[in-house]
Design a protein around this motif. Structure first.
Motif, short mmCIF file in Angstrom:
data_model
loop_
_atom_site.label_atom_id
_atom_site.label_comp_id
_atom_site.label_asym_id
_atom_site.label_seq_id
_atom_site.Cartn_x
_atom_site.Cartn_y
_atom_site.Cartn_z
N LEU A 38 4.58 14.84 -9.89
CA LEU A 38 5.63 14.50 -8.89
C LEU A 38 5.66 15.50 -8.07
O LEU A 38 5.87 15.38 -6.90
CB LEU A 38 7.05 14.41 -9.65
CG LEU A 38 8.09 13.94 -8.93
CD1 LEU A 38 7.94 12.81 -8.13
CD2 LEU A 38 9.38 13.85 -9.55
N GLY A 75 -3.77 9.58 3.83
CA GLY A 75 -2.52 9.91 3.42
C GLY A 75 -2.32 9.16 2.45
O GLY A 75 -1.10 8.93 1.75
N LEU A 76 -3.13 8.54 1.57
CA LEU A 76 -3.05 7.76 0.30
C LEU A 76 -3.29 8.98 -0.92
O LEU A 76 -3.90 9.69 -0.81
CB LEU A 76 -3.81 6.58 0.13
CG LEU A 76 -3.63 5.63 1.54
CD1 LEU A 76 -4.37 4.40 1.11
CD2 LEU A 76 -2.09 5.19 1.37
N ILE A 77 -2.90 8.41 -1.96
CA ILE A 77 -3.17 9.12 -3.14
C ILE A 77 -4.35 8.65 -3.78
O ILE A 77 -4.60 7.50 -4.20
CB ILE A 77 -1.98 9.14 -4.16
CG1 ILE A 77 -0.78 9.76 -3.54
CG2 ILE A 77 -2.28 9.73 -5.50
CD1 ILE A 77 0.59 9.33 -3.95
N LEU A 91 2.13 15.91 -5.42
CA LEU A 91 1.30 14.64 -4.98
C LEU A 91 0.40 14.94 -3.72
O LEU A 91 -0.58 14.39 -3.50
CB LEU A 91 2.29 13.57 -4.59
CG LEU A 91 2.80 12.89 -5.77
CD1 LEU A 91 3.75 11.89 -5.47
CD2 LEU A 91 1.52 12.25 -6.57
N GLN A 117 -3.97 14.11 -2.01
CA GLN A 117 -3.93 12.93 -0.89
C GLN A 117 -5.16 12.94 -0.29
O GLN A 117 -5.80 13.97 -0.13
CB GLN A 117 -2.71 13.46 0.21
CG GLN A 117 -1.66 12.47 0.29
CD GLN A 117 -0.72 12.92 1.27
OE1 GLN A 117 -0.57 14.00 1.63
NE2 GLN A 117 0.04 11.87 1.56
N ILE A 172 1.01 -1.09 0.00
CA ILE A 172 0.03 0.11 -0.03
C ILE A 172 0.99 1.11 -0.17
O ILE A 172 0.57 2.00 -0.60
CB ILE A 172 -1.06 -0.07 1.24
CG1 ILE A 172 -1.95 -0.88 0.99
CG2 ILE A 172 -1.56 1.32 1.36
CD1 ILE A 172 -2.83 -1.22 2.22
N SER A 219 3.25 9.98 -13.56
CA SER A 219 3.94 10.06 -12.72
C SER A 219 4.74 11.22 -12.49
O SER A 219 5.22 12.17 -11.72
CB SER A 219 4.83 8.95 -12.23
OG SER A 219 5.17 8.28 -13.24
N ASN A 272 2.56 1.58 -3.32
CA ASN A 272 1.84 1.97 -4.56
C ASN A 272 0.59 3.11 -4.38
O ASN A 272 0.06 3.55 -5.41
CB ASN A 272 1.01 0.66 -5.05
CG ASN A 272 2.00 -0.25 -5.57
OD1 ASN A 272 2.52 -0.19 -6.69
ND2 ASN A 272 2.44 -1.28 -4.76
N LYS A 273 0.71 3.39 -3.22
CA LYS A 273 -0.72 4.50 -2.87
C LYS A 273 -0.22 5.62 -2.12
O LYS A 273 -1.04 6.42 -2.27
CB LYS A 273 -1.75 3.74 -2.32
CG LYS A 273 -2.40 2.27 -2.82
CD LYS A 273 -3.37 2.86 -3.68
CE LYS A 273 -3.82 1.43 -4.47
NZ LYS A 273 -4.43 1.96 -5.97
N ALA A 274 1.00 5.58 -1.42
CA ALA A 274 1.33 6.66 -0.73
C ALA A 274 2.36 7.48 -1.37
O ALA A 274 2.94 7.14 -2.31
CB ALA A 274 1.72 6.48 0.62
N ARG A 275 2.57 8.69 -1.01
CA ARG A 275 3.62 9.74 -1.60
C ARG A 275 4.96 8.88 -1.55
O ARG A 275 5.66 8.90 -2.44
CB ARG A 275 3.56 10.86 -0.95
CG ARG A 275 2.96 11.99 -1.71
CD ARG A 275 2.74 13.19 -1.12
NE ARG A 275 3.09 13.51 0.44
CZ ARG A 275 3.31 14.69 1.08
NH1 ARG A 275 3.19 15.65 0.22
NH2 ARG A 275 3.50 14.76 2.16
N ARG A 315 -6.25 8.20 -6.98
CA ARG A 315 -5.60 8.12 -8.27
C ARG A 315 -6.62 8.78 -9.32
O ARG A 315 -6.20 9.20 -10.34
CB ARG A 315 -5.76 6.51 -8.59
CG ARG A 315 -5.11 6.12 -9.80
CD ARG A 315 -3.85 6.24 -10.16
NE ARG A 315 -2.90 5.48 -9.23
CZ ARG A 315 -2.21 4.35 -9.86
NH1 ARG A 315 -2.22 3.95 -11.24
NH2 ARG A 315 -1.42 3.71 -9.17
N ARG A 354 5.74 6.91 -4.12
CA ARG A 354 5.95 7.58 -5.55
C ARG A 354 7.66 8.09 -5.47
O ARG A 354 8.10 8.08 -6.51
CB ARG A 354 4.89 8.40 -5.76
CG ARG A 354 3.22 7.97 -5.88
CD ARG A 354 3.26 7.27 -7.29
NE ARG A 354 3.37 8.36 -8.17
CZ ARG A 354 2.04 8.95 -8.58
NH1 ARG A 354 1.02 8.26 -8.02
NH2 ARG A 354 2.19 9.99 -9.59
#
Ligand SMILES: Nc1ncnc2c1ncn2[C@@H]1O[C@H](COP(=O)(O)OP(=O)(O)OP(=O)(O)O)[C@@H](O)[C@H]1O
Ligand SMILES: [Mg+2]
Lengths: 314, 499
Positions: B353, B364-366, B356, B360, A178, B349, A181-184, B368, A187
């Protein structure tokens, strides 16, 4: 065309399945529930270390110190349990020790600008030395207090019939996946491996991210150390020697580029399983441990060569 | 005239998408053919097929009447075809001489590299290009413009009969471009066959006796340059006529947004000016004037040793690009390959960059979905030509990469945007879109610092113009006062005084 792409994208998985087919032909004991669980349990330690290693390698780094960090954390952990500290304290203190050792790697790499290979090679030597000094070269038993018994379940216990190390490994992989793939953070990890310069100019604090991945790698090594200590009911001063190579091999077999920026955790998991199956098969076939090393090396070499061939043609 | 190179029905597709469709092209000895077309039209791909970088799917290539197949760049080189690629292809750690002679170093005693000859030949090439670049300097220490001159030197060093230049002036200032034009004329009179790709149409009219236009992979026009004018050429390129080249709207500037006082930094010497919200400030100057160095200092890439920077009235101290982004400063670098984009990574991406945190969720997740929406918005606004939002940027055409690089800077929502050569490699249509966008950003109250070596561009869209020399603002003009002559005069007068 399409099929070819699917095959190439899943070459690690295909490799694993082919290997399993081949082994089951040679050894009837291979495809039994007990044996498969056994493989998973043995794989979980390498898989956990390889998780941290994947993050590190994705940033175009490497961590050679994981085996030594495992041994040192293991010694600390065994001491705490032997002194009747509570399990929670022992576990978190050990993870913290692993994190601190990882942080030391991170500082040397990101703030002093030392190459990760050299920095962690030095780390590996120093921490192994420290472990030998601390243990006096002798194993440390987890002792006879009650806590030692419940601590054993972390390495040797079962939950719903599944060995606990497998459950721990699964949980950390889900969390690791997680975050990646999903958090800053994830990336940024990929971005740094793609180009550190571009990432820095994009305004990202590259040093912090690098610190974080080495801390993570240390914590994962310590977690592996805890499981190993629990299972053996003792800490061995030479524990974990050579584990860094298994972890790196798992990452590479899983398709992660050593140049950074490209790779997946699922791949790493498959890579770790390939190594686990291979070890198990060689044991089942009664290959002496000396030859096992040669065989393992040969398989990894083969995988890497196939990988670069495939990359060239596509 | 003799035909040196002839292409017949060349087609090429990448993963099922047609990029070139039955293209014919002839290159004559003693002639320069200009190749024009929008971003992604297939110009670079065609040239890469000629030079053996890509293989063609269909068609024939004849060199001096003889059919050839080049499987590697090396084979094309050996057959006498040299190319200056659109993107820099130098190894930064190696010296200038080593880069120029990479793979074909002059051999001497015992097969060792003959440093002396290599050195000498490099010196000669640099003299021919009128450059003060030492053969022993590492390429990484050179400016982008100087690196481009090294690329040009390398192409010349082959002494090839067919020479291809893919947007060679992209990274050059006027002065260096003039040197290149002279070189092109010399090569032409020596009977070489040249192909010249550029989005600066004046250059095509100045240098080329023939011109060919690619649109969506097909050759839609070819003929003598004298039979066509700029408007018609643009019409062939984009399929319609374009109104006003430099869209400009007068806006009412707001309060002072940026005040820079007596800044000192590497290459920057006592730099002062101020800019208001809703203003476009153009920075003009010769190569090495210190424009880019100032941009880098303001963005925290180099260290400001002295001076004050104030944004919206508060003093800020910016030590890293991260500080700059949080202070609301965005920077579009002039070196998109090395500093702007991660080449192997996807368009999405790369674009998000720096931003990001905007996508959020509370865990705390992105998110999509939101991220992809933002990316698609910019793909649309800039009409970026791409197969998907996940396509690696290395596979985009040069101009489309530049658009991604600009979008990346805008997504975090900066208050001040530094654009260092923003229209480098961008086609006429897209240039206009970028100018329109700059006007839009200005109306939204952003403060825009535009660094460009394209003087008409600076004059066309800036509200005020600063002339920079030796790391210092030496003159300031309002839009009304400024003209090409005054600016050149100011810049050169200062240079000469210092020499
Ligand atoms: N290796 C590749 N894989 C997939 N697509 C590619 C590849 N190289 C180029 N393309 C695609 O081919 C098209 C033509 O690209 P090309 O670089 O030839 O354009 P160009 O005319 O040179 O544009 P520009 O003026 O922007 O440089 C583009 O849409 C690009 O995305
Ligand atoms: Mg191009």
């Amino acid at each position: 065309m399409h099929l070819k792409k699917v095959l190439i994208d899943n070459k690690s998985l295909i490799g694993l399945l082919l290997l399993m087919c081949a082994v089951s032909l040679f050894s009837p004991n291979f495809l039994t529930v007990d044996n498969l669980l056994n493989i998973l349990r043995q794989t979980s330690i390498n898989a956990i270390i390889a998780l941290g290693m994947t993050y590190v390698i994705l940033t175009a780094g490497i961590d050679l110190s994981v085996g030594s960090v495992l041994a040192f954390s293991s010694a600390i952990c065994a001491t705490l349990i032997a002194n009747d500290s509570s399990m929670i304290v022992a576990v978190f203190a050990t993870l913290a020790v692993g994190g601190l050792l990882g942080a030391a790697n991170g500082v040397v790499i990101s703030f002093f600008g030392v190459q990760p290979f050299i920095a962690t090679l030095v780390g590996m030597t120093i921490v192994r030395g420290a472990t030998l000094v601390y243990t006096g070269g002798r194993p440390i038993s987890t002792g006879d207090f009650d806590v030692a018994e419940s601590f054993y379940t972390l390495g040797g216990g079962y939950l719903f019939g599944i060995p606990i190390p497998i459950i721990i490994a699964l949980v950390v992989f889900v969390i690791g996946w997680i975050i990646l793939n999903k958090a800053r953070l994830g990336r940024y990890v990929y971005a740094i491996g793609g180009s550190e310069q571009v990432t820095r100019i994009a305004g990202i604090n590259v040093n912090t991210v690098k610190m974080t991945v080495y801390v993570l790698s240390g914590v994962m090594a310590a977690l592996a150390g805890i499981i190993l200590t629990a299972r053996l009911e003792s800490a061995q001063p030479t524990a974990g020697a050579g584990y860094e190579l298994d972890a790196i091999a798992a990452v590479v077999l899983g398709g992660t580029s050593l140049m950074g920026g490209r790779g997946t955790l699922v791949g790493t998991l498959i890579g770790a399983l390939i190594i686990g199956v291979l070890n198990n098969a060689l044991n089942l076939m009664d290959v002496s441990s000396y030859y096992q090393q040669i065989a393992k090396g040969a398989v990894i070499l083969l995988a890497v060569v196939v990988d670069s061939r495939v990359k060239h043609t596509s | 005239m003799t035909t040196l190179l002839q292409l017949d029905g060349i087609s090429k597709s990448f993963s099922g998408i047609n990029v070139l469709d039955k293209v014919n092209l002839e290159m004559q000895a003693g002639s320069v053919i200009g190749l024009a077309g929008e971003n992604g039209a297939g110009k670079s791909t065609l040239m890469k097929i000629i030079t053996g970088v890509y293989s063609k799917d269909e068609g024939r290539l004849r060199l001096r009447g003889e059919e050839k197949v080049f499987n590697t760049p090396r084979q094309a080189m050996d057959a006498g075809i040299a190319i200056i690629h659109q993107e820099l292809n130098l190894l930064p750690e190696l010296s200038v001489a080593e880069n120029i002679f990479l793979g074909r170093e002059p051999k001497g005693f015992l097969g060792l590299i003959n440093q002396l000859i290599m050195h000498e030949k490099t010196v000669q090439l640099m003299q021919r290009l009128n450059q003060k670049i030492s053969p022993d300097q590492t390429v990484g220490s050179l400016s982008i413009a100087q690196q481009q001159m090294v690329e040009i030197a390398r192409a010349l060093s082959f002494d090839a009969d067919v020479i291809i230049m893919d947007e060679p002036t992209d990274a050059l200032s006027e002065r260096e471009s003039e040197i290149l034009f002279q070189v092109v004329d010399d090569l032409k009179s020596q009977g070489k066959a040249l192909a010249y790709i550029s989005h600066r149409l004046q250059e095509i009219f100045k240098l080329c006796n023939e011109v060919a236009v690619l649109r969506d992979g097909s050759m839609v026009h070819s003929g003598a340059t004298q039979d066509i004018d700029e408007d018609e050429l643009i019409r062939h390129m984009v399929g319609r006529t374009l109104s006003e080249k430099y869209p400009y709207t007068a806006a009412v500037p707001g309060d002072t947004r940026l005040r820079v006082e007596n800044i000192h930094a590497p290459g920057v010497n006592d730099f002062s000016f101020s800019a208001r919200a809703g203003e476009v400030i153009g920075f003009s100057g010769l190569a090495g004037s210190g424009r880019t160095e100032f941009a880098r200092a303001l963005y925290g890439m180099t260290c400001v040793s002295q001076g004050v920077v104030e944004i919206d009235g508060t003093a800020v101290s910016i030590h890293t690009p991260g500080d700059a982004v949080s202070a609301g400063v965005g920077y579009v670098t002039e070196d998109r390959k090395g500093e702007g984009l991660i080449q192997d990574h996807g368009l999405r991406s790369n674009m998000t960059l720096s931003a990001l945190s905007l996508f959020q969720t509370k865990y705390g997740l992105i998110d999509r979905r939101r991220e992809i929406d933002a990316v698609h918005k910019y793909i649309e606004v800039f009409s970026i030509k791409t197969q998907s939002s996940e396509m690696p940027v290395a596979q985009l055409s040069g101009g489309n990469q530049q658009k991604v690089s600009i979008a990346k800077t805008l997504i975090p929502g900066p208050r001040i945007v530094i654009l260092d050569e923003p229209t480098r490699g961008v086609d006429v249509g897209a240039k206009r879109e970028i100018y329109l966008l700059i006007q839009q950003l200005k109306e939204q109250g952003l403060c825009i610092l535009l660094m460009s070596s394209d003087l008409p561009e600076i004059l066309g869209i800036s509200d005020r113009i600063m002339v920079v020399a030796r790391g210092h603002v030496i003159a300031e003009f309002t839009r009304e006062e400024a003209d090409q002559e005054k600016i050149m005069h100011a810049a050169i007068a200062r240079e000469e005084k210092c020499i």
